[in-house]
Write a protein that holds these residues in place. Structure first.
Motif: not given
Length: 103
Positions: A24-29, A31-32, A37, A40-41
């Motif tokens: 999940l952390e890699e996904c956050y990074r 997609f960021d 924003v 993503i929303q």
């Protein structure tokens, strides 16, 4: 499939990149860096709309809780009814619904 028209090395690279993410952390990074924003929303909102439609919620409740427009809700509903069953597949995998149904 609508996306077939876009098939090619660039889209393959995008999807392979997503599939390569380990947690999940890699996904956050990823997609960021990849998306705004708002993008993503919008993606997250569509998935939540799909979940709520599958759970039998009304357009009014979905619109109130997610902020999605009726046009977005209708598009997601059309995909649920006539699409590739990908929303259902993803939601079952994330929420473990399929395993619960089979027991």
């Amino acid at each position: 499939m609508q996306i077939e028209k876009l098939r090619g090395k660039e889209l393959d690279q995008l999807f392979q990149s997503v599939l390569s993410l380990k947690d999940l952390e890699e996904c956050y990074r990823f997609f960021d860096d990849l998306c705004t924003v708002n993008e993503i929303q919008s993606l997250a909102q569509r998935l939540e709309v799909a979940r709520m439609l599958r759970d039998g919620n009304t357009y009014h409740k979905i619109e109130t809780e997610t902020g999605a427009s009726t046009a977005t809700i209708s598009r997601v509903k059309r995909c649920l009814n006539y699409g590739n069953d990908a929303y259902t597949m993803a939601l079952e995998r994330v929420h473990g619904e399929k395993e619960v149904k089979e027991e």
